[in-house]
Design a protein around this motif. Structure first.
Motif, short mmCIF file in Angstrom:
data_model
loop_
_atom_site.label_atom_id
_atom_site.label_comp_id
_atom_site.label_asym_id
_atom_site.label_seq_id
_atom_site.Cartn_x
_atom_site.Cartn_y
_atom_site.Cartn_z
N ALA A 54 0.77 -1.30 0.11
CA ALA A 54 0.25 -0.11 0.02
C ALA A 54 0.93 1.13 0.11
N ALA A 55 2.33 1.17 0.11
CA ALA A 55 2.99 2.30 0.20
C ALA A 55 3.47 2.91 -1.12
N ASP A 56 3.55 4.16 -0.93
CA ASP A 56 4.03 4.89 -2.19
C ASP A 56 5.55 4.79 -2.23
N LEU A 57 5.99 4.91 -1.02
CA LEU A 57 7.68 4.83 -1.13
C LEU A 57 8.19 4.00 0.42
N VAL A 58 9.24 3.45 0.15
CA VAL A 58 9.84 2.60 1.00
C VAL A 58 11.18 3.05 1.25
N LEU A 59 11.46 3.39 2.42
CA LEU A 59 12.74 3.69 2.62
C LEU A 59 13.79 2.72 2.99
N ILE A 60 14.95 2.63 2.52
CA ILE A 60 16.00 1.57 2.64
C ILE A 60 17.26 2.22 3.09
N PRO A 61 17.38 1.94 4.50
CA PRO A 61 18.70 2.54 4.97
C PRO A 61 19.93 1.78 4.23
N ARG A 62 20.94 2.38 4.26
CA ARG A 62 22.53 1.83 4.21
C ARG A 62 23.32 2.20 5.13
N LYS A 63 24.00 1.18 5.64
CA LYS A 63 24.99 1.35 6.93
C LYS A 63 26.52 1.07 6.47
N GLY A 64 26.71 1.27 5.24
CA GLY A 64 28.29 1.39 4.74
C GLY A 64 28.65 -0.12 3.93
N ALA A 65 29.50 -0.35 3.63
CA ALA A 65 29.99 -1.46 2.86
C ALA A 65 30.06 -2.70 3.86
N ALA A 66 30.69 -2.36 4.89
CA ALA A 66 30.72 -3.59 5.76
C ALA A 66 29.16 -4.38 6.20
N LYS A 67 28.28 -3.59 6.03
CA LYS A 67 27.00 -3.78 6.46
C LYS A 67 26.20 -3.92 5.14
N ALA A 68 26.47 -3.97 4.13
CA ALA A 68 25.81 -3.86 2.89
C ALA A 68 24.65 -4.84 3.00
N ASP A 69 24.93 -6.22 3.18
CA ASP A 69 23.90 -7.46 3.09
C ASP A 69 22.66 -6.85 4.06
N LEU A 70 22.76 -5.98 4.89
CA LEU A 70 21.37 -5.45 5.58
C LEU A 70 20.45 -4.65 4.94
N ALA A 71 21.08 -3.94 3.98
CA ALA A 71 20.44 -3.26 2.78
C ALA A 71 20.03 -4.21 1.95
N ASP A 72 20.75 -5.14 1.32
CA ASP A 72 20.46 -6.32 0.36
C ASP A 72 19.19 -7.07 0.92
N LEU A 73 19.32 -7.32 2.32
CA LEU A 73 18.12 -8.13 2.86
C LEU A 73 17.01 -7.35 2.54
N ARG A 74 16.87 -6.25 3.07
CA ARG A 74 15.73 -5.26 2.80
C ARG A 74 15.30 -5.29 1.43
N ARG A 75 16.20 -4.93 0.49
CA ARG A 75 15.84 -5.03 -1.05
C ARG A 75 15.05 -6.41 -1.42
N ALA A 76 15.89 -7.51 -0.98
CA ALA A 76 15.29 -8.93 -1.13
C ALA A 76 13.84 -9.04 -0.57
N ILE A 77 13.62 -8.62 0.57
CA ILE A 77 12.23 -8.83 1.05
C ILE A 77 11.31 -8.03 0.22
N CYS A 78 11.66 -6.67 -0.23
CA CYS A 78 10.77 -5.99 -0.89
C CYS A 78 10.58 -6.60 -2.14
N ALA A 79 11.57 -6.96 -2.90
CA ALA A 79 11.32 -7.67 -4.06
C ALA A 79 10.39 -8.94 -4.10
N GLU A 80 10.56 -9.73 -2.77
CA GLU A 80 9.65 -10.78 -2.73
C GLU A 80 8.02 -10.56 -2.63
N VAL A 81 7.86 -9.51 -1.84
CA VAL A 81 6.45 -9.47 -1.62
C VAL A 81 5.68 -8.22 -2.17
N ILE A 82 6.63 -7.13 -2.53
CA ILE A 82 5.99 -6.00 -3.17
C ILE A 82 5.55 -6.31 -4.51
N THR A 83 4.38 -6.35 -4.79
CA THR A 83 3.68 -6.68 -6.07
C THR A 83 3.38 -5.51 -6.74
#
Length: 254
Positions: free
Chosen positions: A27-56
């Motif tokens: 239902a959201a128009d905009l989803v904010l995705i924080p990035r925490k630097g290269a050392a924690k890039a997989d945290l942002a990757d995980l959020r992207r993956a969740i969005c890709a999987e469930v947002i239609t």
């Protein structure tokens, strides 16, 4: 005025999302995705993956941003956190302003945003104040106890939730025999007397990378410190939580 929805995503496992959370993201128009630097890039990757999987919904947009660093030079810890939250809120406001057609904004939050997360405090800084909605997620406490197949408390007994900093500085709180410790920078359990204490520890609880250790604190503490250091070096970040339970004093009978 915008609608801001804080969506609890559990410990990051996409299967931890509730149906309510999935509907809110779509239902959201905009989803904010924080990035925490290269050392924690997989945290942002995980959020992207969740969005890709469930947002239609094709109209939902993602907007990424870099989280500012906390100024560790400020001597007062609480002031450091307050200033950091001010900086994060300012970035949120800038991103939202850059998307004027976005009336419904969502942010994916680890765990349960109403329990121990600072996202609510950051959201309170936005002006004008948004219409705020919180969708609970599976908490790290639930993931911890499920990973070890244990109950959170003994029958009829209270428990306390604290931080590693407070455990290290103030010791075991009075009146409870069970403690859940969050936000430990590492090894605060070394500051307490291990006699009669059992620990149940989990890193990345509920995720594919999950690591669990449990046993008497005196024997298990060094194993946890080693496993924690190795996991942090391997992933570049670590999220862990543990439960401490000490044997209650014996009941004296006349």
């Amino acid at each position: 005025m915008i609608d801001l929805t804080l969506v609890g995503i559990g410990t990051g496992n996409p299967e931890h999302l509730t149906l309510q959370a999935i509907r809110a993201l779509n239902a959201a128009d905009l989803v904010l995705i924080p990035r925490k630097g290269a050392a924690k890039a997989d945290l942002a990757d995980l959020r992207r993956a969740i969005c890709a999987e469930v947002i239609t919904n094709p109209a939902t947009r993602l907007a990424e941003f870099d989280l500012p660093l906390r100024d560790e030079a400020t001597p007062d810890y609480r002031q450091r956190v307050e200033d950091w939250h001010d900086d994060i809120a300012a970035i949120w406001a800038q991103i939202i302003a850059a998307h004027p057609v976005a009336q419904k904004v969502a942010l994916l939050v680890w765990g349960d945003p109403s329990l121990y997360d600072s996202t609510l405090r950051i959201a309170a800084r936005l002006r004008p104040a948004p219409r705020l909605r919180v969708i609970p997620g599976i908490t790290s406490m639930q993931a911890l106890t499920a990973a070890h197949a244990i109950a959170l408390n003994d029958i009829g007994a209270p428990f306390a939730v604290t931080t590693g900093r407070r455990l290290r500085d103030e010791g075991w709180p009075a009146g409870v025999d069970t403690l859940v410790v969050m936000l430990d920078a590492g090894g605060a359990f070394q500051a307490i007397d291990p006699e009669g204490v059992t620990i149940w520890w989990a890193a990345y609880a509920g995720m594919a990378e999950e690591i669990t250790l449990s046993g008497p604190l005196s024997e298990t503490a060094p194993l946890i410190l080693t496993a924690r250091a190795e996991a942090r070096a391997r992933h570049g970040w670590i999220m862990d939580i543990y439960l401490l339970r000490r044997a209650p004093p014996p009941v004296l009978r006349a």
